[in-house]
Motif scaffolding. Structure first.
Motif, PDB file in Angstrom:
ATOM      1  N   UNK A 224       0.836  -1.203   0.000  1.00  0.00           N
ATOM      2  CA  UNK A 224       0.000   0.000   0.000  1.00  0.00           C
ATOM      3  C   UNK A 224       0.873   1.257   0.000  1.00  0.00           C
ATOM      4  N   UNK A 225       1.944   1.244   0.794  1.00  0.00           N
ATOM      5  CA  UNK A 225       2.859   2.393   0.816  1.00  0.00           C
ATOM      6  C   UNK A 225       3.492   2.620  -0.556  1.00  0.00           C
ATOM      7  N   UNK A 226       3.871   1.544  -1.215  1.00  0.00           N
ATOM      8  CA  UNK A 226       4.492   1.653  -2.534  1.00  0.00           C
ATOM      9  C   UNK A 226       3.505   2.237  -3.545  1.00  0.00           C
ATOM     10  N   UNK A 227       2.261   1.778  -3.492  1.00  0.00           N
ATOM     11  CA  UNK A 227       1.248   2.321  -4.402  1.00  0.00           C
ATOM     12  C   UNK A 227       1.022   3.804  -4.129  1.00  0.00           C
ATOM     13  N   UNK A 228       0.991   4.189  -2.857  1.00  0.00           N
ATOM     14  CA  UNK A 228       0.806   5.590  -2.489  1.00  0.00           C
ATOM     15  C   UNK A 228       1.994   6.424  -2.963  1.00  0.00           C
ATOM     16  N   UNK A 229       3.211   5.887  -2.809  1.00  0.00           N
ATOM     17  CA  UNK A 229       4.406   6.591  -3.267  1.00  0.00           C
ATOM     18  C   UNK A 229       4.360   6.793  -4.783  1.00  0.00           C
ATOM     19  N   UNK A 230       3.941   5.752  -5.513  1.00  0.00           N
ATOM     20  CA  UNK A 230       3.840   5.869  -6.964  1.00  0.00           C
ATOM     21  C   UNK A 230       2.793   6.910  -7.361  1.00  0.00           C
ATOM     22  N   UNK A 231       1.664   6.923  -6.646  1.00  0.00           N
ATOM     23  CA  UNK A 231       0.617   7.906  -6.915  1.00  0.00           C
ATOM     24  C   UNK A 231       1.143   9.319  -6.705  1.00  0.00           C
TER      25      UNK A 231
END
Length: 63
Positions: free
Chosen positions: A25-32
């Protein structure tokens, strides 16, 4: 004793799954957020280019 090892393993695996899910989830948020920054930079560059073209057009009209 064997039951306790099994319980510990199950708890460990559950905790690792939670950590992995959280990291995903953190990685997806960082990518966003990175995409938002990139989009913002593109928009700024586009606005700057439009302003430059407008200035050139005004200069050409005045000549």
């Amino acid at each position: 004793m064997e039951l306790s090892k099994k319980d510990n393993k199950v708890e460990y695996e559950a905790a690792m799954k939670l950590i992995q899910d959280f990291n995903n989830k953190l990685e997806k948020q960082r990518e966003l957020l990175q995409n938002q920054v990139t989009d913002s930079q593109r928009l700024e560059a586009l606005e700057s280019a439009v302003a430059d073209l407008m200035m050139l057009s005004i200069k050409e009209d005045n000549q």
